[in-house]
Design a protein around this motif. Structure first.
Motif, PDB file in Angstrom:
ATOM      1  N   LEU A   1       0.544  -5.922 -11.454  1.00 28.14           N
ATOM      2  CA  LEU A   1       0.268  -6.715 -10.245  1.00 28.14           C
ATOM      3  C   LEU A   1      -1.168  -7.230 -10.174  1.00 28.14           C
ATOM      4  O   LEU A   1      -1.416  -8.292  -9.596  1.00 28.14           O
ATOM      5  CB  LEU A   1       0.574  -5.880  -8.993  1.00 28.14           C
ATOM      6  CG  LEU A   1       2.034  -5.545  -8.744  1.00 28.14           C
ATOM      7  CD1 LEU A   1       2.168  -4.719  -7.483  1.00 28.14           C
ATOM      8  CD2 LEU A   1       2.870  -6.801  -8.646  1.00 28.14           C
ATOM      9  N   ARG A   2      -2.132  -6.452 -10.701  1.00 32.34           N
ATOM     10  CA  ARG A   2      -3.553  -6.831 -10.704  1.00 32.34           C
ATOM     11  C   ARG A   2      -4.108  -7.098  -9.312  1.00 32.34           C
ATOM     12  O   ARG A   2      -4.908  -8.007  -9.106  1.00 32.34           O
ATOM     13  CB  ARG A   2      -3.777  -8.056 -11.589  1.00 32.34           C
ATOM     14  CG  ARG A   2      -3.414  -7.801 -13.022  1.00 32.34           C
ATOM     15  CD  ARG A   2      -3.622  -9.001 -13.858  1.00 32.34           C
ATOM     16  NE  ARG A   2      -3.257  -8.700 -15.238  1.00 32.34           N
ATOM     17  CZ  ARG A   2      -3.069  -9.611 -16.154  1.00 32.34           C
ATOM     18  NH1 ARG A   2      -3.213 -10.877 -15.867  1.00 32.34           N
ATOM     19  NH2 ARG A   2      -2.736  -9.269 -17.369  1.00 32.34           N
ATOM     20  N   ASN A   3      -3.627  -6.324  -8.334  1.00 28.80           N
ATOM     21  CA  ASN A   3      -4.095  -6.480  -6.962  1.00 28.80           C
ATOM     22  C   ASN A   3      -4.031  -5.109  -6.296  1.00 28.80           C
ATOM     23  O   ASN A   3      -2.944  -4.536  -6.145  1.00 28.80           O
ATOM     24  CB  ASN A   3      -3.217  -7.497  -6.226  1.00 28.80           C
ATOM     25  CG  ASN A   3      -3.755  -7.836  -4.864  1.00 28.80           C
ATOM     26  OD1 ASN A   3      -4.569  -7.115  -4.298  1.00 28.80           O
ATOM     27  ND2 ASN A   3      -3.293  -8.946  -4.324  1.00 28.80           N
ATOM     28  N   LYS A   4      -5.183  -4.587  -5.857  1.00 29.51           N
ATOM     29  CA  LYS A   4      -5.221  -3.239  -5.280  1.00 29.51           C
ATOM     30  C   LYS A   4      -4.456  -3.152  -3.966  1.00 29.51           C
ATOM     31  O   LYS A   4      -3.759  -2.170  -3.699  1.00 29.51           O
ATOM     32  CB  LYS A   4      -6.679  -2.812  -5.050  1.00 29.51           C
ATOM     33  CG  LYS A   4      -7.412  -2.465  -6.306  1.00 29.51           C
ATOM     34  CD  LYS A   4      -8.809  -1.960  -5.980  1.00 29.51           C
ATOM     35  CE  LYS A   4      -9.556  -1.634  -7.255  1.00 29.51           C
ATOM     36  NZ  LYS A   4     -10.918  -1.154  -6.988  1.00 29.51           N
ATOM     37  N   GLU A   5      -4.579  -4.181  -3.125  1.00 29.91           N
ATOM     38  CA  GLU A   5      -3.914  -4.141  -1.821  1.00 29.91           C
ATOM     39  C   GLU A   5      -2.387  -4.135  -1.977  1.00 29.91           C
ATOM     40  O   GLU A   5      -1.681  -3.387  -1.308  1.00 29.91           O
ATOM     41  CB  GLU A   5      -4.347  -5.335  -0.954  1.00 29.91           C
ATOM     42  CG  GLU A   5      -5.797  -5.281  -0.499  1.00 29.91           C
ATOM     43  CD  GLU A   5      -6.768  -5.792  -1.556  1.00 29.91           C
ATOM     44  OE1 GLU A   5      -6.327  -6.495  -2.494  1.00 29.91           O
ATOM     45  OE2 GLU A   5      -7.960  -5.451  -1.467  1.00 29.91           O
ATOM     46  N   THR A   6      -1.903  -4.993  -2.864  1.00 28.97           N
ATOM     47  CA  THR A   6      -0.457  -5.068  -3.085  1.00 28.97           C
ATOM     48  C   THR A   6       0.062  -3.772  -3.705  1.00 28.97           C
ATOM     49  O   THR A   6       1.133  -3.274  -3.319  1.00 28.97           O
ATOM     50  CB  THR A   6      -0.125  -6.253  -4.013  1.00 28.97           C
ATOM     51  OG1 THR A   6      -0.702  -7.434  -3.473  1.00 28.97           O
ATOM     52  CG2 THR A   6       1.363  -6.442  -4.124  1.00 28.97           C
ATOM     53  N   THR A   7      -0.691  -3.200  -4.626  1.00 34.73           N
ATOM     54  CA  THR A   7      -0.297  -1.929  -5.231  1.00 34.73           C
ATOM     55  C   THR A   7      -0.246  -0.829  -4.179  1.00 34.73           C
ATOM     56  O   THR A   7       0.682  -0.013  -4.158  1.00 34.73           O
ATOM     57  CB  THR A   7      -1.276  -1.546  -6.354  1.00 34.73           C
ATOM     58  OG1 THR A   7      -1.328  -2.604  -7.304  1.00 34.73           O
ATOM     59  CG2 THR A   7      -0.857  -0.267  -7.029  1.00 34.73           C
ATOM     60  N   HIS A   8      -1.229  -0.818  -3.283  1.00 39.25           N
ATOM     61  CA  HIS A   8      -1.249   0.178  -2.213  1.00 39.25           C
ATOM     62  C   HIS A   8      -0.042   0.003  -1.274  1.00 39.25           C
ATOM     63  O   HIS A   8       0.575   0.994  -0.876  1.00 39.25           O
ATOM     64  CB  HIS A   8      -2.553   0.079  -1.432  1.00 39.25           C
ATOM     65  CG  HIS A   8      -2.628   1.052  -0.297  1.00 39.25           C
ATOM     66  ND1 HIS A   8      -2.779   2.406  -0.493  1.00 39.25           N
ATOM     67  CD2 HIS A   8      -2.532   0.869   1.045  1.00 39.25           C
ATOM     68  CE1 HIS A   8      -2.790   3.013   0.681  1.00 39.25           C
ATOM     69  NE2 HIS A   8      -2.648   2.096   1.633  1.00 39.25           N
ATOM     70  N   ILE A   9       0.282  -1.231  -0.933  1.00 37.30           N
ATOM     71  CA  ILE A   9       1.443  -1.491  -0.074  1.00 37.30           C
ATOM     72  C   ILE A   9       2.725  -1.000  -0.752  1.00 37.30           C
ATOM     73  O   ILE A   9       3.569  -0.347  -0.127  1.00 37.30           O
ATOM     74  CB  ILE A   9       1.544  -2.996   0.271  1.00 37.30           C
ATOM     75  CG1 ILE A   9       0.428  -3.395   1.238  1.00 37.30           C
ATOM     76  CG2 ILE A   9       2.903  -3.335   0.867  1.00 37.30           C
ATOM     77  CD1 ILE A   9       0.305  -4.887   1.451  1.00 37.30           C
ATOM     78  N   LEU A  10       2.853  -1.291  -2.040  1.00 33.19           N
ATOM     79  CA  LEU A  10       4.044  -0.869  -2.768  1.00 33.19           C
ATOM     80  C   LEU A  10       4.156   0.645  -2.827  1.00 33.19           C
ATOM     81  O   LEU A  10       5.222   1.214  -2.565  1.00 33.19           O
ATOM     82  CB  LEU A  10       4.026  -1.454  -4.183  1.00 33.19           C
ATOM     83  CG  LEU A  10       5.142  -1.002  -5.126  1.00 33.19           C
ATOM     84  CD1 LEU A  10       6.499  -1.385  -4.586  1.00 33.19           C
ATOM     85  CD2 LEU A  10       4.935  -1.595  -6.508  1.00 33.19           C
ATOM     86  N   MET A  11       3.064   1.320  -3.150  1.00 36.21           N
ATOM     87  CA  MET A  11       3.108   2.769  -3.334  1.00 36.21           C
ATOM     88  C   MET A  11       3.221   3.529  -2.007  1.00 36.21           C
ATOM     89  O   MET A  11       3.911   4.543  -1.943  1.00 36.21           O
ATOM     90  CB  MET A  11       1.857   3.239  -4.076  1.00 36.21           C
ATOM     91  CG  MET A  11       1.682   2.639  -5.452  1.00 36.21           C
ATOM     92  SD  MET A  11       2.905   3.150  -6.646  1.00 36.21           S
ATOM     93  CE  MET A  11       2.294   4.720  -7.146  1.00 36.21           C
ATOM     94  N   SER A  12       2.580   3.050  -0.951  1.00 33.99           N
ATOM     95  CA  SER A  12       2.533   3.824   0.292  1.00 33.99           C
ATOM     96  C   SER A  12       3.566   3.395   1.330  1.00 33.99           C
ATOM     97  O   SER A  12       3.990   4.211   2.142  1.00 33.99           O
ATOM     98  CB  SER A  12       1.136   3.749   0.900  1.00 33.99           C
ATOM     99  OG  SER A  12       0.838   2.409   1.257  1.00 33.99           O
TER     100      SER A  12
ATOM    101  N   GLY B   1       5.392   7.887  -8.129  1.00 33.50           N
ATOM    102  CA  GLY B   1       4.245   8.232  -7.303  1.00 33.50           C
ATOM    103  C   GLY B   1       3.077   8.908  -7.997  1.00 33.50           C
ATOM    104  O   GLY B   1       2.085   9.202  -7.351  1.00 33.50           O
ATOM    105  N   ASP B   2       3.130   9.150  -9.304  1.00 36.53           N
ATOM    106  CA  ASP B   2       2.007   9.813  -9.958  1.00 36.53           C
ATOM    107  C   ASP B   2       0.942   8.792 -10.361  1.00 36.53           C
ATOM    108  O   ASP B   2       1.115   7.584 -10.204  1.00 36.53           O
ATOM    109  CB  ASP B   2       2.487  10.624 -11.163  1.00 36.53           C
ATOM    110  CG  ASP B   2       3.232   9.777 -12.178  1.00 36.53           C
ATOM    111  OD1 ASP B   2       3.572   8.643 -11.846  1.00 36.53           O
ATOM    112  OD2 ASP B   2       3.476  10.278 -13.299  1.00 36.53           O
ATOM    113  N   LEU B   3      -0.155   9.297 -10.852  1.00 32.78           N
ATOM    114  CA  LEU B   3      -1.303   8.444 -11.182  1.00 32.78           C
ATOM    115  C   LEU B   3      -0.976   7.468 -12.313  1.00 32.78           C
ATOM    116  O   LEU B   3      -1.367   6.294 -12.261  1.00 32.78           O
ATOM    117  CB  LEU B   3      -2.515   9.316 -11.570  1.00 32.78           C
ATOM    118  CG  LEU B   3      -3.800   8.569 -11.899  1.00 32.78           C
ATOM    119  CD1 LEU B   3      -4.288   7.786 -10.687  1.00 32.78           C
ATOM    120  CD2 LEU B   3      -4.860   9.546 -12.385  1.00 32.78           C
ATOM    121  N   HIS B   4      -0.242   7.939 -13.301  1.00 30.50           N
ATOM    122  CA  HIS B   4       0.109   7.065 -14.423  1.00 30.50           C
ATOM    123  C   HIS B   4       0.968   5.892 -13.947  1.00 30.50           C
ATOM    124  O   HIS B   4       0.742   4.748 -14.355  1.00 30.50           O
ATOM    125  CB  HIS B   4       0.852   7.873 -15.492  1.00 30.50           C
ATOM    126  CG  HIS B   4       1.270   7.067 -16.678  1.00 30.50           C
ATOM    127  ND1 HIS B   4       0.363   6.467 -17.524  1.00 30.50           N
ATOM    128  CD2 HIS B   4       2.496   6.741 -17.146  1.00 30.50           C
ATOM    129  CE1 HIS B   4       1.015   5.815 -18.473  1.00 30.50           C
ATOM    130  NE2 HIS B   4       2.316   5.962 -18.264  1.00 30.50           N
TER     131      HIS B   4
END
Length: 198
Positions: free
Chosen positions: A70-81, A58-61
Motif C-alpha cells: 500500500l505504501r501509505n501508513k494511514e491506510t495500513t493503520h485503517i486496514l489493520m485496526s 495482525g503480526d509485525l511481518h
C-alpha cells in the motif's frame, strides 16, 4: 500478486498496474466502497482480499507486507485496526461487486466494489446435530403414553429395560432373547381379543 492475465495491462506496464491496484486498494479500505470499471474491480478483488488476509494475521511481518504494497501508513493503520477486526470471523469473500450500469461517455461497464462488513453467523456442525437427535427419538418412544404404543412396541421396551436387570441378576442374553421371542406369540393371542371387543 496474482498472475496477471494475458494481453494489455491496466494503464500500461506491469509496474503501473501494481501501483494502480495498490492505490485502488487503499481507497477501498479508506472509504469501504468505491466505484470503478468492471475490469479494474475484477483485478482489484484478489489483491484486496490478500491484503485483508495479511491484516487478519495482525503480526509485525504481516503489517510490513501490507505496508510494502500500500505504501501509505494511514491506510495500513485503517486496514489493520478498523477493517481486520470487522472481518475476523469471515473466512473469505471480503469484497462484493455490484453492477451499476454503463458510463455515459464511453459506455464502460461501471460497478461498485465494497467491503462485506456484515456480521457472520457461525454455522452449526452437522455431525453434532445428528448425534443429539438420535437420543431424543428413543426417549420420545419411551415417554409416549401407553395408549398410543402398540403391543410390539411395549414388548420391545420391556425387553430393552429388563435386559440390563437380568444381566445384573446373573441371567444370560439367551434367556432375554427367549423372552423376546415369546412376546410375539402373546401378541397374536391378544389380537383376536381386541377384535372381538370392537
Amino acid at each position: 500478486m496474482p498472475k496477471p492475465t494475458k494481453g494489455a495491462r491496466l494503464g500500461g506496464g506491469p509496474a503501473h498496474e501494481r501501483l494502480l491496484l495498490a492505490n485502488m486498494a487503499g481507497q477501498l479500505f479508506t472509504y469501504k466502497s468505491i466505484k470503478t470499471t468492471e475490469t479494474k474491480a475484477k483485478r482489484l478483488r484478489p489483491v484486496a482480499e490478500r491484503l485483508v488476509t495479511f491484516a487478519k494475521r495482525g503480526d509485525l511481518h504481516s503489517r510490513r507486507r501490507v505496508m510494502s504494497i500500500l505504501r501509505n501508513k494511514e491506510t495500513t493503520h485503517i486496514l489493520m485496526s478498523e477493517v481486520a477486526p470487522l472481518l475476523e470471523l469471515r473466512e473469505g469473500g471480503y469484497t462484493r461487486i455490484t453492477k451499476l450500469g454503463f458510463r455515459k461517455g464511453d459506455n464502460a461497464s461501471m460497478v461498485q466494489i465494497e467491503l462485506v462488513l456484515e456480521p457472520v453467523t457461525p454455522k452449526a456442525k452437522k455431525s453434532s446435530s445428528k448425534k443429539a437427535a438420535a437420543p431424543a427419538t428413543t426417549e420420545a418412544l419411551i415417554e409416549e403414553p401407553a395408549e398410543e404404543l402398540t403391543a410390539s412396541d411395549e414388548t420391545i421396551i420391556e425387553a430393552t429395560t429388563e435386559a440390563p436387570e437380568a444381566e445384573a441378576q446373573g441371567t444370560t442374553e439367551a434367556d432375554a432373547e427367549a423372552a423376546f421371542e415369546d412376546a410375539p406369540a402373546d401378541e397374536a393371542a391378544e389380537a383376536p381379543a381386541d377384535g372381538d371387543k370392537k
